[in-house]
Design a protein around this motif. Structure first.
Motif, short mmCIF file in Angstrom:
data_model
loop_
_atom_site.label_atom_id
_atom_site.label_comp_id
_atom_site.label_asym_id
_atom_site.label_seq_id
_atom_site.Cartn_x
_atom_site.Cartn_y
_atom_site.Cartn_z
N THR A 1 0.84 -1.19 0.00
CA THR A 1 0.00 0.00 0.00
C THR A 1 0.88 1.25 0.00
N ALA A 2 0.38 2.30 -0.65
CA ALA A 2 1.12 3.56 -0.64
C ALA A 2 1.24 4.10 0.77
N ALA A 3 0.16 3.99 1.55
CA ALA A 3 0.20 4.49 2.93
C ALA A 3 1.24 3.74 3.75
N ALA B 1 0.49 8.41 -1.49
CA ALA B 1 0.36 8.71 -0.06
C ALA B 1 1.47 9.64 0.40
N SER C 1 -3.78 9.01 2.09
CA SER C 1 -3.55 8.44 0.76
C SER C 1 -4.79 8.51 -0.10
N GLY D 1 -1.95 3.74 -5.77
CA GLY D 1 -2.16 4.58 -4.61
C GLY D 1 -1.04 5.61 -4.51
N THR E 1 -6.48 6.12 -3.32
CA THR E 1 -6.43 4.91 -4.14
C THR E 1 -7.35 5.12 -5.33
N TRP F 1 7.08 11.16 -0.44
CA TRP F 1 5.76 10.62 -0.78
C TRP F 1 5.93 9.25 -1.44
#
Length: 261
Positions: free
Chosen positions: A149-151, A214, A229, A212, A231, A199
């Motif tokens: 996940t980007a987060a 974030a 973030s 995504g 998505t 980021w």
């Protein structure tokens, strides 16, 4: 120094430890999407209890309304949501961030999230989205392995190199798509890039055709609280165009939240 937004057990005196509470929670956590219904023996095997002990905990939970049963199988009931709802109602961070997520969603027409790190996973504790997106994406409370996940990537990178390396050493990485980074060395290189630029961009790591973006949430003392973030489906939009469109909105929200955290 930044600190990761994850759970760390606080030291406590042995006399203060309630083993029964620990075992009861372990029984609840034995249920998941792969194990929605369990016998007492199966529940016990999943949380290290005997069948007899697991059955007593399950019957107690059933008496309290948290578990249903047909006499052989047991399953969680909707009452269990009271536990998560109590967090969402009482925790300061989701309530503080929610108005900013609404602005992000309104400004980008995408779904915006607040994620924190808990062990292996990114846990989403707030979200907001345009009406066309409200039935898609992660639900509140969803748990996804952090590195896809980007987060999660933003949080791990902002935690600092030493803490990120410690996390990598303690966790087994899984592959979900042909694009998933599950090599520790490759992930370490990616985290270094995220740390330098401030980021994270994650594309098709968990699900094909989704990306995504974030940014970490830091307070005025540079303590890390999580990440916000977006998505979105990839469609025909390039990575560069998508980043140019949504990243400034996320960064503006993070700056606005900084003095409030």
């Amino acid at each position: 120094m930044n600190t990761p937004a994850t759970h760390t057990a606080s030291p406590m005196e042995k006399r203060d430890w309630i083993a029964g509470l620990e075992k009861g929670l372990a029984v609840i956590e034995a249920f998941d999407d792969q194990h929605p219904r369990l016998t007492a023996s199966q529940a016990g095997a999943r949380c290290g209890l005997t069948r007899t002990a697991a059955r007593r905990y399950l019957l107690t939970l059933a008496h309290l309304g948290y578990v249903g049963s047909d006499g052989k199988l047991f399953w969680l009931t909707p009452r269990i949501l009271r536990l998560g709802h109590a967090y969402l109602e009482s925790a300061r961070l989701p309530r503080l961030v929610q108005p900013f997520l609404q602005r992000i969603a309104g400004g980008t027409q995408e779904v915006a999230y607040l994620g924190v790190l808990d062990g292996d996973d990114t846990v989403y504790i707030a979200r907001s989205g345009a009406m066309r997106h409200m039935n898609t994406g992660y639900m509140l409370g969803s748990r996804v392995q952090a590195q896809v996940t980007a987060a999660g990537m933003a949080i791990l990178a902002a935690s600092g190199e030493a803490l990120a390396d410690a996390w990598l050493a303690e966790h087994t990485l899984s592959s979900y798509t042909p694009y998933t980074i599950f090599s520790t060395e490759l992930l370490r290189t990616e985290l270094a890039q995220v740390r330098r630029q401030g980021w994270a961009l994650s594309e098709q790591q968990l699900e094909l055709n989704f990306r995504g973006v974030a940014v970490p949430l830091l307070d005025r003392n540079n303590a890390l609280h999580g990440a916000i973030s977006i998505t979105m489906p990839i469609n025909q939009e390039s990575s560069e165009d998508a980043t140019k469109r949504v990243l400034p909105v996320l960064q503006e929200a993070a700056r606005g939240l900084r003095p409030l955290l």
